[in-house]
Design an enzyme around this catalytic site. Sequence first.
Site, PDB file in Angstrom:
ATOM      1  N   ASP A  53       0.867  -1.182   0.000  1.00 56.42           N
ATOM      2  CA  ASP A  53       0.000   0.000   0.000  1.00 56.42           C
ATOM      3  C   ASP A  53       0.906   1.235   0.000  1.00 56.42           C
ATOM      4  O   ASP A  53       1.732   1.403   0.912  1.00 56.42           O
ATOM      5  CB  ASP A  53      -0.894  -0.027   1.252  1.00 56.42           C
ATOM      6  CG  ASP A  53      -1.889   1.128   1.255  1.00 56.42           C
ATOM      7  OD1 ASP A  53      -1.680   2.127   0.532  1.00 56.42           O
ATOM      8  OD2 ASP A  53      -2.880   1.030   2.001  1.00 56.42           O
ATOM      9  N   TYR A 143      -6.978  16.621  -8.110  1.00 54.09           N
ATOM     10  CA  TYR A 143      -5.831  15.918  -8.692  1.00 54.09           C
ATOM     11  C   TYR A 143      -4.730  16.909  -9.090  1.00 54.09           C
ATOM     12  O   TYR A 143      -3.546  16.728  -8.757  1.00 54.09           O
ATOM     13  CB  TYR A 143      -6.329  15.154  -9.919  1.00 54.09           C
ATOM     14  CG  TYR A 143      -5.281  14.463 -10.756  1.00 54.09           C
ATOM     15  CD1 TYR A 143      -4.591  13.355 -10.277  1.00 54.09           C
ATOM     16  CD2 TYR A 143      -5.019  14.900 -12.069  1.00 54.09           C
ATOM     17  CE1 TYR A 143      -3.650  12.697 -11.075  1.00 54.09           C
ATOM     18  CE2 TYR A 143      -4.093  14.250 -12.860  1.00 54.09           C
ATOM     19  CZ  TYR A 143      -3.407  13.147 -12.367  1.00 54.09           C
ATOM     20  OH  TYR A 143      -2.493  12.514 -13.155  1.00 54.09           O
TER      21      TYR A 143
HETATM   22  P1  NAD Z   1      -3.731   4.022 -12.997  1.00 52.60           P
HETATM   23  O1  NAD Z   1      -4.924   4.523 -12.247  1.00 52.60           O
HETATM   24  O2  NAD Z   1      -3.942   3.281 -14.263  1.00 52.60           O
HETATM   25  O3  NAD Z   1      -2.844   3.115 -12.053  1.00 52.60           O
HETATM   26  C1  NAD Z   1      -2.598   3.420 -10.702  1.00 52.60           C
HETATM   27  C2  NAD Z   1      -2.254   2.129  -9.988  1.00 52.60           C
HETATM   28  O4  NAD Z   1      -2.060   2.458  -8.621  1.00 52.60           O
HETATM   29  C3  NAD Z   1      -3.376   1.071 -10.042  1.00 52.60           C
HETATM   30  O5  NAD Z   1      -2.869  -0.173 -10.449  1.00 52.60           O
HETATM   31  C4  NAD Z   1      -3.898   1.010  -8.604  1.00 52.60           C
HETATM   32  O6  NAD Z   1      -4.310  -0.306  -8.208  1.00 52.60           O
HETATM   33  C5  NAD Z   1      -2.650   1.447  -7.844  1.00 52.60           C
HETATM   34  N1  NAD Z   1      -2.993   1.976  -6.523  1.00 52.60           N
HETATM   35  C6  NAD Z   1      -4.056   2.713  -6.144  1.00 52.60           C
HETATM   36  N2  NAD Z   1      -4.011   2.951  -4.829  1.00 52.60           N
HETATM   37  C7  NAD Z   1      -2.884   2.370  -4.363  1.00 52.60           C
HETATM   38  C8  NAD Z   1      -2.287   2.274  -3.088  1.00 52.60           C
HETATM   39  N3  NAD Z   1      -2.847   2.819  -1.997  1.00 52.60           N
HETATM   40  N4  NAD Z   1      -1.110   1.595  -2.993  1.00 52.60           N
HETATM   41  C9  NAD Z   1      -0.532   1.017  -4.069  1.00 52.60           C
HETATM   42  N5  NAD Z   1      -1.066   1.073  -5.307  1.00 52.60           N
HETATM   43  C10 NAD Z   1      -2.236   1.741  -5.446  1.00 52.60           C
HETATM   44  O7  NAD Z   1      -2.777   5.285 -13.236  1.00 52.60           O
HETATM   45  P2  NAD Z   1      -1.744   5.525 -14.437  1.00 52.60           P
HETATM   46  O8  NAD Z   1      -2.523   6.088 -15.560  1.00 52.60           O
HETATM   47  O9  NAD Z   1      -0.905   4.333 -14.650  1.00 52.60           O
HETATM   48  O10 NAD Z   1      -0.892   6.724 -13.823  1.00 52.60           O
HETATM   49  C11 NAD Z   1       0.354   6.521 -13.184  1.00 52.60           C
HETATM   50  C12 NAD Z   1       0.889   7.870 -12.755  1.00 52.60           C
HETATM   51  O11 NAD Z   1       1.026   8.716 -13.911  1.00 52.60           O
HETATM   52  C13 NAD Z   1      -0.015   8.632 -11.772  1.00 52.60           C
HETATM   53  O12 NAD Z   1       0.777   9.367 -10.876  1.00 52.60           O
HETATM   54  C14 NAD Z   1      -0.763   9.590 -12.664  1.00 52.60           C
HETATM   55  O13 NAD Z   1      -1.165  10.731 -11.961  1.00 52.60           O
HETATM   56  C15 NAD Z   1       0.295   9.921 -13.711  1.00 52.60           C
HETATM   57  N6  NAD Z   1      -0.293  10.386 -14.974  1.00 52.60           N
HETATM   58  C16 NAD Z   1      -0.993   9.542 -15.787  1.00 52.60           C
HETATM   59  C17 NAD Z   1      -1.538  10.021 -16.988  1.00 52.60           C
HETATM   60  C18 NAD Z   1      -2.320   9.129 -17.922  1.00 52.60           C
HETATM   61  O14 NAD Z   1      -2.826   9.584 -18.941  1.00 52.60           O
HETATM   62  N7  NAD Z   1      -2.420   7.835 -17.661  1.00 52.60           N
HETATM   63  C19 NAD Z   1      -1.351  11.364 -17.339  1.00 52.60           C
HETATM   64  C20 NAD Z   1      -0.667  12.206 -16.469  1.00 52.60           C
HETATM   65  C21 NAD Z   1      -0.097  11.705 -15.310  1.00 52.60           C
END
Ligand code: NAD
Length: 322
Positions: A53, A143
């Site tokens: 976590d 966010y």
């Molecule tokens: P996502 O939501 O697809 O994945 C997040 C992962 O974190 C999930 O697998 C979830 O199970 C896990 N998670 C949630 N709570 C948790 C906890 N308490 N402990 C451990 N794991 C936990 O997100 P993503 O799209 O892969 O984004 C990854 C990062 O990139 C994030 O910081 C996001 O803000 C950033 N980001 C993503 C995008 C995009 O378009 N995907 C754009 C800008 C920034």
Amino acid sequence: MDSKILIIGACGQIGTELTTALREKHGRENVIASDINTRNLDLVNSGPFLIIDAKNYNAIKDCCELNNVKTVYLMAALLSATGEKYPMEAWDLNMNSLFHVLNLAKDKVIDAVFWPSSIAVFGPSTPKQNTPQHTICEPTTVYGITKQVGERWCEYYHEKYGVDVRSVRYPGIISYKTEPGGGTTDYAVEIFHKAILDGSYTSFLKEDTELPMMFMEDAISATLQLMEAPKDAICIRSSYNLAAINFTPQTLSNAIKKHVPEFKISYEPDFRQAIADSWPSSIDDSVARTDWNWNHNYDLESMTFEMLSQLNTIYDSKVTLS
Ligand code: NAD
């Protein structure tokens, strides 16, 4: 013991592909994937995996100490659309997880941190076109606020404690291997699935909403490139602007029609329209291009073709692509 890499939130959209890329580069056994769930079984079975976590400092610390982890990629977060539904959870997860890894680096348990920021740090008062690296950042989503504050803390930990933390402001990321996780740019992935499965898509953003986007392969290259750059090349310790493609639902739909001529799009904007309206339509990422030679490979046409052909294979060649 060889030093190891830990990815927190590895089962998500970006974490999944980042884990694969890091394992190819550094060897399966040297890259520990972790998440709070095991929903992505391919990833869980592809190398070392732990339930961690991101809000649990001791769990992260124990994992780092026991396994000689020296670099942490913190990918766990609540994204923009989900964050508006659960504001306090977004604040709690996005901020506390970042403090945990920054403090581990400050205390020299680990050497380096990658933490992604987002174009969500910008807000309605930010210049919309070619948004500069240094500009007004007044985000209007929970966010975006967590990302803006996170950036300030990253720079602070670098300046005060010499922490080697590196970050990019990802635009909307487009991928076919893993579903997006509750962001405002998710439409640009869903549209490809629907184009193949149904031949039509209802967009939750208006036809002329232009946003900065990037194909997953480019996002992963940027991440690896930034982390491999020499320390003294990194002059931004908050977060680098990063850009590749800008398009609207309508221009994306037109690009899809070149390969699926019968494809139809309609528009039913929902609460995510207001979030998209607060973000830039294009980003100036010249500082990243100068500092660590960042360059994208995929434009709208090549990304569209790759998405359609890969998804068509996944869906057993449901359509004939022209
Ligand atoms: P996502 O939501 O697809 O994945 C997040 C992962 O974190 C999930 O697998 C979830 O199970 C896990 N998670 C949630 N709570 C948790 C906890 N308490 N402990 C451990 N794991 C936990 O997100 P993503 O799209 O892969 O984004 C990854 C990062 O990139 C994030 O910081 C996001 O803000 C950033 N980001 C993503 C995008 C995009 O378009 N995907 C754009 C800008 C920034």
